[in-house]
Design an enzyme around this catalytic site. Structure first.
Site, short mmCIF file in Angstrom:
data_model
loop_
_atom_site.label_atom_id
_atom_site.label_comp_id
_atom_site.label_asym_id
_atom_site.label_seq_id
_atom_site.Cartn_x
_atom_site.Cartn_y
_atom_site.Cartn_z
N CYS A 148 33.76 -13.92 36.75
CA CYS A 148 32.79 -12.87 37.13
C CYS A 148 31.41 -13.50 37.32
O CYS A 148 30.92 -14.21 36.44
CB CYS A 148 32.75 -11.83 36.03
SG CYS A 148 31.38 -10.68 36.19
N CYS A 202 34.26 -7.45 30.19
CA CYS A 202 34.86 -7.80 31.48
C CYS A 202 35.79 -8.99 31.22
O CYS A 202 35.39 -9.97 30.59
CB CYS A 202 33.75 -8.17 32.46
SG CYS A 202 34.35 -9.02 33.92
N TYR A 224 -8.98 -9.19 5.97
CA TYR A 224 -9.49 -7.88 5.55
C TYR A 224 -9.79 -7.78 4.06
O TYR A 224 -10.01 -6.72 3.54
CB TYR A 224 -8.52 -6.78 5.97
CG TYR A 224 -7.06 -7.07 5.68
CD1 TYR A 224 -6.58 -7.18 4.39
CD2 TYR A 224 -6.15 -7.21 6.73
CE1 TYR A 224 -5.25 -7.44 4.14
CE2 TYR A 224 -4.81 -7.47 6.50
CZ TYR A 224 -4.37 -7.58 5.19
OH TYR A 224 -3.06 -7.83 4.94
N LEU A 258 0.84 -1.20 0.00
CA LEU A 258 0.00 0.00 0.00
C LEU A 258 0.87 1.25 0.00
O LEU A 258 1.95 1.24 0.59
CB LEU A 258 -0.87 0.03 1.26
CG LEU A 258 -2.01 -0.99 1.37
CD1 LEU A 258 -2.63 -0.94 2.75
CD2 LEU A 258 -3.06 -0.71 0.30
N LYS A 286 -4.65 -0.82 10.69
CA LYS A 286 -3.55 -1.48 9.96
C LYS A 286 -2.81 -2.35 10.97
O LYS A 286 -2.16 -1.85 11.88
CB LYS A 286 -2.61 -0.44 9.35
CG LYS A 286 -1.55 -1.05 8.48
CD LYS A 286 -0.81 0.02 7.70
CE LYS A 286 0.16 -0.56 6.70
NZ LYS A 286 1.14 -1.48 7.26
N GLU A 334 -10.00 0.86 8.27
CA GLU A 334 -9.70 -0.33 9.10
C GLU A 334 -8.37 -0.10 9.80
O GLU A 334 -7.52 0.64 9.28
CB GLU A 334 -9.53 -1.57 8.20
CG GLU A 334 -10.75 -1.95 7.43
CD GLU A 334 -10.40 -2.89 6.28
OE1 GLU A 334 -9.38 -3.59 6.35
OE2 GLU A 334 -11.16 -2.88 5.30
#
Ligand code: IVH
Length: 684
Positions: free
Chosen positions: A446, A441, A239, A89, A126, A124
Site C-alpha cells: 500500500c 490495511c 515567580y 497549589l 499560571k 500572575e
C-alpha cells in the site's frame, strides 16, 4: 429516584480507587511525560478525593496524593533535596471557589469586612510548563533542579544553563545588591512558535510529535545531553524568591520580591497585577480568559497570591499547598462546530485512524479544522454522524478531540460514519484482529504504508538520514524512484535534481547523508527495518547479543528465547520477519548497495539502559505478550519481577481478568499499569 450518598465501605473503596488512579496519572504525567487524561479530568479526580477526605478526615492516610506532591523523581539525574519543599497549589474552579478561599483568609486572620475589602493580591498568569528551583550563590547560578516529588528533584543545572532567559550571573540594576544566597522558583516552558517548529521537524523525520508544549518542555529539559536541550529553545519565567539574606532588604511583599528579581536580571512576567479585594482578582481572571490565547506560551489559569508576606506565616501551608495562594483554573476550551466528513489516516503498520474534518472553528486561539476520533470504538461510543454538531475540546493538547454530539442539533439528513472495508489509499482489505481496536490495511505494498515505512527507516533513531522529510519521501515514492528502503541507496544526483524544490546544494548534502547512513550502528539498522515489536531498545538488545543484522537473520526461535528480554511473541515476530523472502531480498540488496549488515568491530555493544533498577513488579491477569517475556524485559532493565504485592512493590501490571493482586495494589495505593503503559515504561 433520589441519588444516594455513598456510605461506609463504599466510601473507603472509592477513596482507595481515587488514590490509586491519581497516583497512576501522576506517574504518567510526571515520569513518562505521557498523560492519559486531560488536566481537567485529573483535577476532577483530585477534587473528588479532597471532598471525601474533608467529609471523612479519619480516612485520610499520610500517603494520600492530597498530602504529597508530584511523582517520584527519575533516577537518571543526580537527586537534589530542596531546602524548602516545592509545593503545589490548591485550585479554584470558578469565582465561588475564590470567594471561599478569601472567606477562609478573613476568618483565620480575623479581618473586618473593611480590612477584607482592602486585602492586596498579586495576580500572575499560571504558566503551563514545569517548575524549577534555581540557586544563586554570590550572584552565580550554582544549581538548578526540577520539582520531582516536591522534596527531592533532579539536578538539571547544565540543561537549565542552556536556556537563554536564565542568567548564569545576576546583573543588578536600580541599586539592588547581589544577595549571598538566593533561591528562586519559576517555570520552564516551550514557546508555542518554537514548539510548532519542533513538532514540524519531528514529523518530517517521520517521528511521533509531542502532544503539547508542556510535555515537550519536560522531555527537553530532562535530556541526558545538554546540547539537545540547547537546540530546543526553551524559555522561563521566575515567580518566586524563597531564600534571601542581609544584602536584600526585608521582603515585605511578594510584589516587591518580583521587582527585585526583575532588577537582578531574572525573567519576571510583566503580565501581572496587584488587585485590591477579591472582586478585582475576579476581573483580572475574566480579563485574561480570552486574552491569554494571544500569548506565545500556554497558560491554564491565574495564580493569586496574598501580597503581604507577613500574612503567609499566619495562614501557613497544608502538606500539599500554601493557604496564601490559589490557582484559578480556566475550564478546558470547547467549541461547537459541524462534522463535515471523516477521513482515514494510515500509519506505517497499516493502522487506519478516523479523523474528523470540521467546519473551521476558533478554539483556544487557533482555527481548528481536524480533530481526532482515535478509532472506531470511539466513533461508536460517541454515536457521531456526518452533519452532526459536535463539541470539540482542547485541554492542554495541541490536537483537539471530539468530545460529544449535540443531539438536539442533529439534522434529519445526518449520515452514519461507515467503517471502511477497504483501504482508502490502495483499496486493499482492512482487517481488525480480535485483540486490537485498530483496523489495519493488509496490503504490504500500500503506497501510504510504503511512505510511512520509508519515513521510519530514515528517522533519527533508525538510519538518521537528515534532509529526507515526509514531503520529499512522497515525491520520491510518487515519482517511482523509491519503492523500498534499498532504493534510497540507488538514487543519483541527476534524478533528485529533477524533483521540484531541490537545488544542487541540498542534493549533494542529501546524497552525502544517505552515504553516511550506510555505517549506522547495527542496532539502528535493525530498528530501521520496522519489525513488529522491535522498538529501538529491543533492537539494542538484539544487536548486543547477535552483534549484527547478518547474524540475526538466521537465529532460531529457541536461540532468541534464551536472550534476556526477548520472549516468545517477540521471538516469533523476528523469525517470521526473516522468514519472509521479500524481507530477505531487501536486506541482501541493502548489503549489496553498501549498507553494513555486519559488525565491523568486536567492541562490546551498548547495554540496555537500566531504567528500572531497584523497581519491583507484580504482573496480574493476562497480557498479550507472554508473561515470561514480560519478566525478561523487566530484568533486562534492572527491575525485579516478584509474585506477591506488598508495600514494597513499585508497579503492578494488570492484564485482562486481573486477580486479587490488583485489588491489593489499589488498597496499598501502588501504581497500576495497563499493558500499554507497561510497554511505554519498558520502551519496547
Ligand atoms: S507559585 C508554593 N506562580 O503551578 C507554590 N506557580 O499548580 C508556588 N505555576 O507548582 C507556586 N505559574 O509549577 C506559582 N505564576 C506562578 C505559576 C506557578 C505556573 C505552576 C507551578 C506550581 C503549579 C501549581
Amino acid at each position: 429516584m433520589a441519588e444516594l450518598a455513598i456510605e461506609g465501605s463504599d466510601v473507603i473503596a472509592r477513596m482507595e480507587e481515587l488514590r490509586s488512579e491519581i497516583n497512576h496519572h501522576r506517574f504518567l504525567y510526571y515520569v513518562l511525560d505521557r498523560p492519559a487524561i486531560s488536566d481537567a479530568d485529573f483535577d476532577a479526580l483530585f477534587r473528588e478525593l479532597q471532598k471525601l477526605e474533608e467529609e471523612h478526615p479519619e480516612l485520610v492516610i499520610p500517603d494520600s496524593p492530597t498530602q504529597t506532591v508530584g511523582a517520584q523523581p527519575s533516577t537518571e539525574f543526580k537527586q537534589v533535596r530542596h531546602r524548602i519543599p516545592m509545593l503545589s497549589l490548591a485550585n479554584a474552579m470558578g469565582n465561588e471557589d475564590l470567594d471561599r478561599w478569601q472567606e477562609r483568609i478573613v476568618r483565620v486572620l480575623e479581618l473586618s469586612p473593611e480590612q477584607a475589602s482592602k486585602l492586596k493580591y498579586v495576580c500572575e498568569l499560571k504558566i503551563d510548563g514545569l517548575s524549577i528551583a534555581l540557586t544563586y550563590k554570590n550572584g552565580k547560578l550554582v544549581e538548578g533542579a526540577t520539582r520531582g516529588n516536591g522534596d527531592v528533584g533532579e539536578d538539571v543545572t547544565l540543561n537549565l544553563k542552556t536556556i537563554k532567559d536564565i542568567p548564569h550571573t545576576l546583573s543588578p540594576e536600580n541599586a539592588v545588591k547581589i544577595p549571598d544566597l538566593l533561591e528562586v522558583r519559576g517555570e520552564v516552558y516551550f514557546p508555542i512558535t518554537s514548539f510548532n517548529a519542533l513538532n514540524k521537524s519531528i514529523e518530517q523525520e517521520g517521528d511521533q510529535p509531542f502532544a503539547n508544549p508542556r510535555n515537550a518542555a519536560s522531555g527537553s529539559l530532562r535530556q541526558k545531553d545538554p546540547r539537545i536541550t540547547a537546540k530546543r529553545k526553551l524559555a522561563a519565567w521566575i515567580y518566586f524568591a524563597y531564600i534571601t539574606d542581609s544584602n536584600i532588604p526585608e521582603l515585605n511583599t511578594h510584589s516587591q520580591s518580583l521587582e527585585i528579581m526583575e532588577s537582578l536580571g531574572l525573567p519576571v512576567n510583566k503580565n501581572r497585577k496587584i488587585a485590591t479585594g477579591i472582586d478585582e482578582v475576579k476581573a483580572y481572571c475574566q480579563e485574561w480568559a480570552e486574552k491569554r490565547h494571544s500569548l506565545d506560551y500556554q497558560t491554564d489559569g491565574v495564580v493569586v497570591k496574598l501580597d503581604d508576606r507577613s500574612l503567609w506565616k499566619a495562614l501557613g501551608t497544608t502538606s500539599h499547598s500554601p493557604r496564601w495562594a490559589i490557582a484559578f483554573k480556566y475550564p478546558p476550551d470547547e467549541a461547537e462546530t459541524i462534522l463535515e466528513s471523516v477521513e482515514f489516516d494510515l500509519g506505517r503498520t497499516g493502522a487506519v485512524t478516523p479523523v474528523a474534518c470540521l467546519k473551521p472553528v476558533l478554539l483556544a486561539g487557533t482555527t481548528v479544522k481536524r480533530a481526532s476520533l482515535h478509532n472506531f470504538d470511539q466513533v461508536n461510543r460517541l454515536g457521531v454522524r456526518i452533519g452532526d454538531t459536535v463539541v470539540v475540546r482542547k485541554a492542554g493538547e495541541i490536537i483537539p478531540e471530539v468530545l460529544r454530539v449535540v443531539l438536539e442539533k442533529r439534522p434529519s439528513d445526518a449520515r452514519p460514519v461507515i467503517q471502511p472495508s477497504n483501504c482508502p489509499i490502495c483499496q486493499g482489505e482492512l482487517l481488525k484482529s480480535a485483540e486490537e481496536v485498530v483496523l489495519r490495511c493488509t496490503n504490504y505494498q500500500c503506497p501510504a504504508q510504503v511512505e510511512r515505512r520509508l519515513a521510519h527507516f530514515v528517522s533519527r533513531d533508525a538510519m538518521d538520514i537528515e534532509g529526507l522529510g515526509g514531503v520529499l519521501i512522497s515525491q520520491l515514492a510518487q515519482a517511482g524512484l523509491v519503492k523500498d528502503p534499498a532504493d534510497l541507496y540507488t538514487l543519483q544526483a541527476e534524478q533528485l535534481l529533477q524533483l521540484e524544490r531541490l537545488g544542487k546544494k541540498s542534493v549533494d548534502k542529501l546524497i552525502a547523508n544517505i552515504e553516511k547512513s550506510k555505517t549506522r550502528p547495527q542496532a539502528s539498522l535493525i530498528y530501521a527495518l520496522g519489525i513488529k515489536h522491535v522498538g529501538s531498545r529491543m533492537a539494542e538488545i538484539l544487536a548486543e547479543h547477535f552483534h549484527s543484522l547478518k547474524n540475526l537473520m538466521d537465529v532460531s526461535t529457541e536461540k532468541l528465547d534464551t536472550v534476556e528480554g526477548v520472549g516468545p511473541s517477540i521471538a516469533e515476530a523476528i523469525v517470521q520477519y526473516f522468514h519472509d523472502l521479500e524481507n530477505r531480498q531487501l536486506i541482501e540488496r541493502l548489503a549489496a548497495l553498501g549498507v553494513q549488515i555486519e559488525a565491523n568491530d568486536e567492541s562490546p555493544k551498548e547495554q540496555v539502559e537500566q531504567t528500572l533498577t531497584g523497581k519491583t513488579f507484580v504482573i496480574t491477569g493476562t497480557l498479550s505478550m507472554d508473561r515470561a517475556d514480560a519478566e525478561k524485559l523487566i530484568k533486562a532493565r534492572g527491575g525485579k519481577p516478584t509474585s506477591s504485592v506488598s508495600k514494597k512493590t513499585d508497579y503492578v501490571v494488570a492484564g485482562a481478568n486481573p486477580g486479587s493482586k490488583l485489588q491489593k495494589a489499589q488498597e496499598l495505593g501502588i501504581t497500576v499499569l495497563d499493558e500499554g503503559q507497561f510497554e511505554l515504561l519498558l520502551g519496547v
